[in-house]
Design an enzyme around this catalytic site. Structure first.
Site, PDB file in Angstrom:
ATOM      1  N   ASN A 105       0.723  -1.176  -0.034  1.00  0.00           N
ATOM      2  CA  ASN A 105      -0.031  -0.194   0.033  1.00  0.00           C
ATOM      3  C   ASN A 105       0.848   1.319  -0.063  1.00  0.00           C
ATOM      4  OD1 ASN A 105      -3.045  -0.410   0.139  1.00  0.00           O
ATOM      5  ND2 ASN A 105      -2.283  -1.855   1.658  1.00  0.00           N
ATOM      6  N   MET A 134       1.215  -2.305  12.017  1.00  0.00           N
ATOM      7  CA  MET A 134       0.688  -3.081  12.951  1.00  0.00           C
ATOM      8  C   MET A 134       0.896  -2.945  14.267  1.00  0.00           C
ATOM      9  SD  MET A 134      -0.952  -4.912  10.800  1.00  0.00           S
ATOM     10  CE  MET A 134      -1.433  -6.474  11.495  1.00  0.00           C
ATOM     11  N   LEU A 141      -1.542   2.497  18.537  1.00  0.00           N
ATOM     12  CA  LEU A 141      -0.943   3.663  18.718  1.00  0.00           C
ATOM     13  C   LEU A 141      -1.649   4.278  20.007  1.00  0.00           C
ATOM     14  CD1 LEU A 141      -0.478   5.273  15.135  1.00  0.00           C
ATOM     15  CD2 LEU A 141       1.224   4.463  16.835  1.00  0.00           C
ATOM     16  N   HIS A 178      -7.808  -0.392   6.361  1.00  0.00           N
ATOM     17  CA  HIS A 178      -8.142  -1.566   6.796  1.00  0.00           C
ATOM     18  C   HIS A 178      -8.929  -2.473   5.884  1.00  0.00           C
ATOM     19  CE1 HIS A 178      -9.328  -3.916  10.352  1.00  0.00           C
ATOM     20  NE2 HIS A 178     -10.341  -3.902   9.974  1.00  0.00           N
ATOM     21  N   THR A 232      -8.652   7.826  15.011  1.00  0.00           N
ATOM     22  CA  THR A 232      -8.976   8.397  16.267  1.00  0.00           C
ATOM     23  C   THR A 232      -8.465   7.271  17.294  1.00  0.00           C
ATOM     24  OG1 THR A 232     -11.116   7.194  16.002  1.00  0.00           O
ATOM     25  CG2 THR A 232     -11.021   9.504  15.089  1.00  0.00           C
ATOM     26  N   LEU A 236      -9.879   2.089  18.022  1.00  0.00           N
ATOM     27  CA  LEU A 236      -9.366   1.365  17.217  1.00  0.00           C
ATOM     28  C   LEU A 236     -10.420   1.298  15.850  1.00  0.00           C
ATOM     29  CD1 LEU A 236      -7.070  -0.383  16.420  1.00  0.00           C
ATOM     30  CD2 LEU A 236      -8.408  -2.408  17.219  1.00  0.00           C
ATOM     31  N   ASP A 237      -9.838   1.551  14.734  1.00  0.00           N
ATOM     32  CA  ASP A 237     -10.512   1.267  13.308  1.00  0.00           C
ATOM     33  C   ASP A 237     -12.148   1.744  13.417  1.00  0.00           C
ATOM     34  OD1 ASP A 237      -8.486  -0.340  12.541  1.00  0.00           O
ATOM     35  OD2 ASP A 237      -9.277  -1.952  13.037  1.00  0.00           O
ATOM     36  N   GLU A 274      -7.281  -2.271  -2.309  1.00  0.00           N
ATOM     37  CA  GLU A 274      -6.871  -1.297  -1.503  1.00  0.00           C
ATOM     38  C   GLU A 274      -5.810  -0.408  -2.256  1.00  0.00           C
ATOM     39  OE1 GLU A 274      -4.925  -3.019   2.420  1.00  0.00           O
ATOM     40  OE2 GLU A 274      -6.224  -4.808   2.086  1.00  0.00           O
TER      41      GLU A 274
END
Ligand code: GRF
Length: 205
Positions: A23, A99, A102, A118, A150, A153-154, A183
């Site tokens: 990506n 992966m 954060l 994702h 944000t 997560l996801d 993607e």
């Protein structure tokens, strides 16, 4: 960046990877010509990430910050990651197969300026093993989503999504390959729009 390009104020993009970086490569290859952004850094938490070598070969600054010596201390790892990141003075950060989870503090410091891709049709299947979960649920389609990052997560605002069919006999790897091909189209298209200041959602055909 050519001398002529240097006079234009491009959005500076840092890309974080963990693996092959396909990506990242699609993003880098898209940031040419009249694209409003240019890559300024590719960083990885895995010094062996193949994408680092490719990026360096493109003349892009690279950084490898191995997360393993930091153990469970995510904040210390992020402090180390911040050094090359801040040096690169990015306007935008693209997570591309990165992966590591954060911390909210790190995410807040790039509020509204960090994107992620994702491999599912969010809000379905945040987290890992998305393709297997879609197969196990008997879904008729899967896909990929680009969203703002944000602290949840996801779960940040969705900026773009592409759907792919699930076909008879699909395995998680055949489905992953079909999704990954999309993607590589969706992320560049979404970044281009976002970097031009348009945060509206894109759903390429
Ligand atoms: C992609 O499917 C991405 O969505 C997921 O991990 C994979 C990374 O692939 N988070 P690559 O490193 O971009 O090739």
């Amino acid at each position: 960046m050519t001398k002529a390009e240097g006079r234009v104020s491009f959005k500076r993009v840092a890309i974080l990877i963990s693996g092959s970086g396909s990506n990242m490569r699609a993003l880098v290859e898209s940031m040419v010509g009249d694209h409003p952004a240019r890559p300024v850094l590719v960083a990885s938490n895995d010094p062996a990430a193949a994408g680092l070598i490719w990026a360096a070969g493109q003349g892009i600054a690279t950084a490898a910050i191995d997360h393993r010596p930091f153990g469970r201390d995510r904040a210390a790892f992020e402090d180390a990651l911040l050094t090359p990141l801040l040096e690169a003075t990015p306007h935008l950060i693209c997570l591309a197969g990165f992966m590591r989870i954060l911390t909210p503090d790190f995410i807040r410091s790039f509020d509204g300026r960090m994107l992620n891709i994702h491999p599912s049709l969010l809000p379905k299947y945040p987290g890992l093993h998305t393709h297997q979960r879609a197969l196990d649920a008997g879904d008729a389609e899967a896909g990929c989503t680009v969203h703002e990052v944000t602290a949840d997560l996801d779960a940040g605002p969705i900026l773009g999504q592409t759907r792919v069919p699930i076909v008879a006999g699909d395995t998680s790897s055949s489905l992953a390959a079909r999704v990954l091909a999309q993607e590589h189209r969706l992320y560049p298209a979404t970044l281009r729009r976002f970097a031009s200041g348009d945060r509206s959602r894109i759903d390429p055909a």
